[in-house]
Design an enzyme around this catalytic site. Structure first.
Site, PDB file in Angstrom:
ATOM      1  CB  ILE A 155     -13.045   9.908  -3.367  1.00 59.07           C
ATOM      2  CG1 ILE A 155     -13.468  10.088  -4.689  1.00 59.07           C
ATOM      3  CG2 ILE A 155     -11.568   9.278  -3.364  1.00 59.07           C
ATOM      4  CD1 ILE A 155     -12.896  11.437  -5.252  1.00 59.07           C
ATOM      5  CB  THR A 229      -5.967  12.413  -3.717  1.00 58.85           C
ATOM      6  OG1 THR A 229      -6.615  11.808  -2.676  1.00 58.85           O
ATOM      7  CG2 THR A 229      -4.788  11.429  -3.752  1.00 58.85           C
ATOM      8  NE  ARG A 231     -10.512  20.945  -6.195  1.00 58.28           N
ATOM      9  CZ  ARG A 231     -10.724  19.867  -6.951  1.00 58.28           C
ATOM     10  NH1 ARG A 231      -9.709  18.727  -6.837  1.00 58.28           N
ATOM     11  NH2 ARG A 231     -11.499  19.506  -7.754  1.00 58.28           N
ATOM     12  CG  ASP A 255      -3.052  13.587  -7.621  1.00 60.39           C
ATOM     13  OD1 ASP A 255      -2.041  13.797  -8.312  1.00 60.39           O
ATOM     14  OD2 ASP A 255      -4.076  14.155  -7.747  1.00 60.39           O
ATOM     15  CD  GLU A 260      -3.491  21.697  -8.251  1.00 62.28           C
ATOM     16  OE1 GLU A 260      -3.226  20.955  -7.127  1.00 62.28           O
ATOM     17  OE2 GLU A 260      -4.663  21.457  -9.100  1.00 62.28           O
ATOM     18  CG  HIS A 292      -5.041  17.785  -9.771  1.00 65.85           C
ATOM     19  ND1 HIS A 292      -5.737  19.077  -9.072  1.00 65.85           N
ATOM     20  CD2 HIS A 292      -6.326  17.337  -9.738  1.00 65.85           C
ATOM     21  CE1 HIS A 292      -6.749  18.955  -8.873  1.00 65.85           C
ATOM     22  NE2 HIS A 292      -7.208  17.625  -9.201  1.00 65.85           N
ATOM     23  CD  GLN A 293      -0.094  10.750 -12.607  1.00 64.98           C
ATOM     24  OE1 GLN A 293       0.619  11.494 -12.179  1.00 64.98           O
ATOM     25  NE2 GLN A 293       0.187   9.412 -12.997  1.00 64.98           N
ATOM     26  CB  ALA A 294      -5.838  11.384  -7.999  1.00 67.24           C
ATOM     27  CG  PHE A 295      -8.369  13.459 -13.231  1.00 65.96           C
ATOM     28  CD1 PHE A 295      -7.031  14.268 -12.807  1.00 65.96           C
ATOM     29  CD2 PHE A 295      -8.837  13.537 -14.330  1.00 65.96           C
ATOM     30  CE1 PHE A 295      -6.697  15.056 -14.022  1.00 65.96           C
ATOM     31  CE2 PHE A 295      -8.276  14.118 -15.482  1.00 65.96           C
ATOM     32  CZ  PHE A 295      -6.942  14.835 -15.298  1.00 65.96           C
TER      33      PHE A 295
HETATM   34  P1  NAD Z   1     -17.942  13.777  -2.041  1.00 59.99           P
HETATM   35  O1  NAD Z   1     -18.998  14.819  -2.013  1.00 59.99           O
HETATM   36  O2  NAD Z   1     -18.669  12.358  -2.576  1.00 59.99           O
HETATM   37  O3  NAD Z   1     -17.677  13.517  -0.605  1.00 59.99           O
HETATM   38  C1  NAD Z   1     -17.086  14.521   0.081  1.00 59.99           C
HETATM   39  C2  NAD Z   1     -17.325  14.305   1.670  1.00 59.99           C
HETATM   40  O4  NAD Z   1     -16.630  15.205   2.489  1.00 59.99           O
HETATM   41  C3  NAD Z   1     -18.874  14.289   2.032  1.00 59.99           C
HETATM   42  O5  NAD Z   1     -18.997  12.922   2.729  1.00 59.99           O
HETATM   43  C4  NAD Z   1     -18.989  15.536   2.984  1.00 59.99           C
HETATM   44  O6  NAD Z   1     -19.901  15.358   3.985  1.00 59.99           O
HETATM   45  C5  NAD Z   1     -17.653  15.500   3.381  1.00 59.99           C
HETATM   46  N1  NAD Z   1     -17.209  17.005   3.982  1.00 59.99           N
HETATM   47  C6  NAD Z   1     -17.615  18.150   3.466  1.00 59.99           C
HETATM   48  N2  NAD Z   1     -17.423  19.052   4.502  1.00 59.99           N
HETATM   49  C7  NAD Z   1     -16.562  18.326   5.553  1.00 59.99           C
HETATM   50  C8  NAD Z   1     -15.730  19.006   6.461  1.00 59.99           C
HETATM   51  N3  NAD Z   1     -15.616  20.141   6.810  1.00 59.99           N
HETATM   52  N4  NAD Z   1     -15.202  17.947   7.145  1.00 59.99           N
HETATM   53  C9  NAD Z   1     -15.135  16.600   6.918  1.00 59.99           C
HETATM   54  N5  NAD Z   1     -15.956  16.394   5.866  1.00 59.99           N
HETATM   55  C10 NAD Z   1     -16.554  16.924   4.987  1.00 59.99           C
HETATM   56  O7  NAD Z   1     -17.063  13.857  -2.846  1.00 59.99           O
HETATM   57  P2  NAD Z   1     -15.982  12.952  -3.461  1.00 59.99           P
HETATM   58  O8  NAD Z   1     -16.305  12.554  -4.886  1.00 59.99           O
HETATM   59  O9  NAD Z   1     -15.466  11.709  -2.497  1.00 59.99           O
HETATM   60  O10 NAD Z   1     -14.616  13.884  -3.624  1.00 59.99           O
HETATM   61  C11 NAD Z   1     -13.691  14.335  -2.620  1.00 59.99           C
HETATM   62  C12 NAD Z   1     -13.003  15.362  -3.148  1.00 59.99           C
HETATM   63  O11 NAD Z   1     -11.873  14.875  -3.885  1.00 59.99           O
HETATM   64  C13 NAD Z   1     -13.558  16.517  -3.879  1.00 59.99           C
HETATM   65  O12 NAD Z   1     -14.003  17.512  -3.223  1.00 59.99           O
HETATM   66  C14 NAD Z   1     -12.470  16.808  -4.926  1.00 59.99           C
HETATM   67  O13 NAD Z   1     -11.772  18.084  -4.241  1.00 59.99           O
HETATM   68  C15 NAD Z   1     -11.196  16.034  -4.775  1.00 59.99           C
HETATM   69  N6  NAD Z   1     -11.098  15.259  -6.115  1.00 59.99           N
HETATM   70  C16 NAD Z   1      -9.649  15.282  -6.690  1.00 59.99           C
HETATM   71  C17 NAD Z   1      -9.289  14.473  -7.827  1.00 59.99           C
HETATM   72  C18 NAD Z   1      -7.980  14.413  -8.389  1.00 59.99           C
HETATM   73  O14 NAD Z   1      -7.846  14.104  -9.354  1.00 59.99           O
HETATM   74  N7  NAD Z   1      -6.945  14.703  -7.404  1.00 59.99           N
HETATM   75  C19 NAD Z   1     -10.477  14.077  -8.657  1.00 59.99           C
HETATM   76  C20 NAD Z   1     -11.749  14.285  -8.061  1.00 59.99           C
HETATM   77  C21 NAD Z   1     -12.008  14.561  -7.095  1.00 59.99           C
END
Ligand code: NAD
Length: 345
Positions: A155, A229, A231, A255, A260, A292-295
């Site tokens: 993301i 967006t 956690r 988000d 929540e 929590h709508q981003a997805f």
């Molecule tokens: P991903 O696993 O592809 O990427 C996460 C990145 O964070 C990785 O590059 C990892 O190395 C890095 N990371 C891990 N620990 C870290 C730290 N301590 N400091 C800095 N970087 C660190 O995950 P993604 O698919 O890009 O998703 C990211 C986050 O988005 C998920 O963990 C989830 O919580 C959140 N998310 C939210 C929604 C929503 O609807 N709001 C939907 C999907 C995901």
């Protein structure tokens, strides 16, 4: 027939899961309640539970589910901070949906950012009441601004690409920088100091909980815009509110929110909100909250259902081997998942 207890069902979940579940011959039992120690018994007779971001899957729930004969927890989301994977190890396998549409979340982050900096939320309300005044709607150009992306995974990288399209300078911080991302990496302190906008895209872990607290906000530029967006608990919401009241934080686009779980995804209009902190944040003119709508795009919902059903089938049909299993065998889920080509236990 594989029986699946589907917790925290919402109207938008059912059509895609009914379609893919029927094709796969799954017996899906939909429950509107969230999974917790009091509701775990609903899974009686099911081998699989399907859960979402705000279900509680702690060690107590895992013991109960195991006792009921549940052998697979299928998360229909990417983040798994609500599942005690360590407690599940050796008892119940855990699978998730690592990617369903990273575009949905990255685009929502940009939608929030644009809404905030161009005051679209205020203009929308005004013109509905035939108020065509522009006073107080002055925004700023994103072009030429520096955006700090924390977490440059799927993301974060897409969000970085969108920002580049706007002519922004992108800097990134990640525990595991990606050499091929084209992102200029910095340490976290530099990112906090240099960014006009900070967008969070890393997972919630013990290391990242409250990574944006009073100390981090103290290092940021005056007027910084914070977008989350990822956690809620990445941000200490009390500290954020203090930063907003002190005029240090220029705007926040949220988000997700730490507390929540009992609030988001439900219609609470007409009720008194029992969360003072959230109520105060929402009352700020420079805070935008979405629940929590981003997805939530058609593409993402279809992909979530398809992958979740495939995860369940592969657990039963391919000797339990599933690429999307969260394995705690070596205690490092992320690294383990990348190398492992066998069942977790
Ligand atoms: P991903 O696993 O592809 O990427 C996460 C990145 O964070 C990785 O590059 C990892 O190395 C890095 N990371 C891990 N620990 C870290 C730290 N301590 N400091 C800095 N970087 C660190 O995950 P993604 O698919 O890009 O998703 C990211 C986050 O988005 C998920 O963990 C989830 O919580 C959140 N998310 C939210 C929604 C929503 O609807 N709001 C939907 C999907 C995901």
């Amino acid at each position: 027939m594989i029986r699946v207890a589907f917790y925290d069902t919402k109207a938008y979940d059912r059509p895609s899961f009914e379609e893919y579940g029927k094709q796969a011959g799954l017996d899906l039992r939909f429950f509107e309640t969230k999974l917790n120690a009091d509701t775990a018994d609903l899974a009686k007779g099911c081998e699989v539970v399907c859960v979402f971001v705000n279900d509680t899957v702690d060690s107590e729930v895992i013991e109960k589910l195991y006792g009921l004969g549940v052998r697979l927890i299928a998360l229909r989301c990417a983040g798994y901070n609500n599942v005690d994977v360590r407690a599940a190890y050796g008892k119940i396998h855990v699978v998730h949906v690592p990617a369903y549409s990273p575009y949905s979340v990255a685009e929502h982050a940009m939608a929030l950012l644009l809404t905030s900096v161009r005051r679209i939320h205020k203009a929308y309300n005004r013109t509905r009441e035939f108020n065509f005044s522009l006073n107080g709607l002055t925004g700023f150009d994103l072009h030429g601004k520096t955006v700090g992306v924390v977490g440059t995974g799927k993301i974060g990288r897409i969000f970085a690409g969108i920002c580049r399209g706007f002519g922004m300078r992108v800097i990134g911080y990640d525990m595991f920088p990606a050499a091929d991302s084209g992102i200029e990496y910095t340490d976290l302190d530099t990112l906090l100091r240099e960014s006009d906008i900070i967008s969070l895209h890393c997972p919630l872990t013990e290391d990242t909980r409250h990574m944006i607290g009073a100390e981090a906000i103290g290092k940021m530029k005056k007027g910084v815009v914070i977008v989350n967006t990822s956690r809620g608990a990445l941000i200490d919401a009390e500290a954020l509110l203090d930063g907003i009241r002190a005029r240090k934080v220029g705007a926040a686009c949220l988000d997700v929110y730490e507390e929540e779980a009992d609030i988001f995804f439900e219609d609470r209009s007409g009720h008194i909100l029992n969360d003072e902190l959230l109520a105060r944040l929402i009352s700020m003119p420079n805070v935008i909250v979405t629940s929590h709508q981003a997805f939530l795009t058609e593409e993402a919902l279809g992909n979530i259902a398809e992958t979740t059903v495939r995860n369940i089938l592969s657990f039963y049909e391919d000797d339990g081997l599933c690429d999307n299993e969260l394995c705690y065998r070596c205690g490092h889920i992320e690294q383990c998942r990348k190398q492992r080509k066998e069942k977790c236990f």
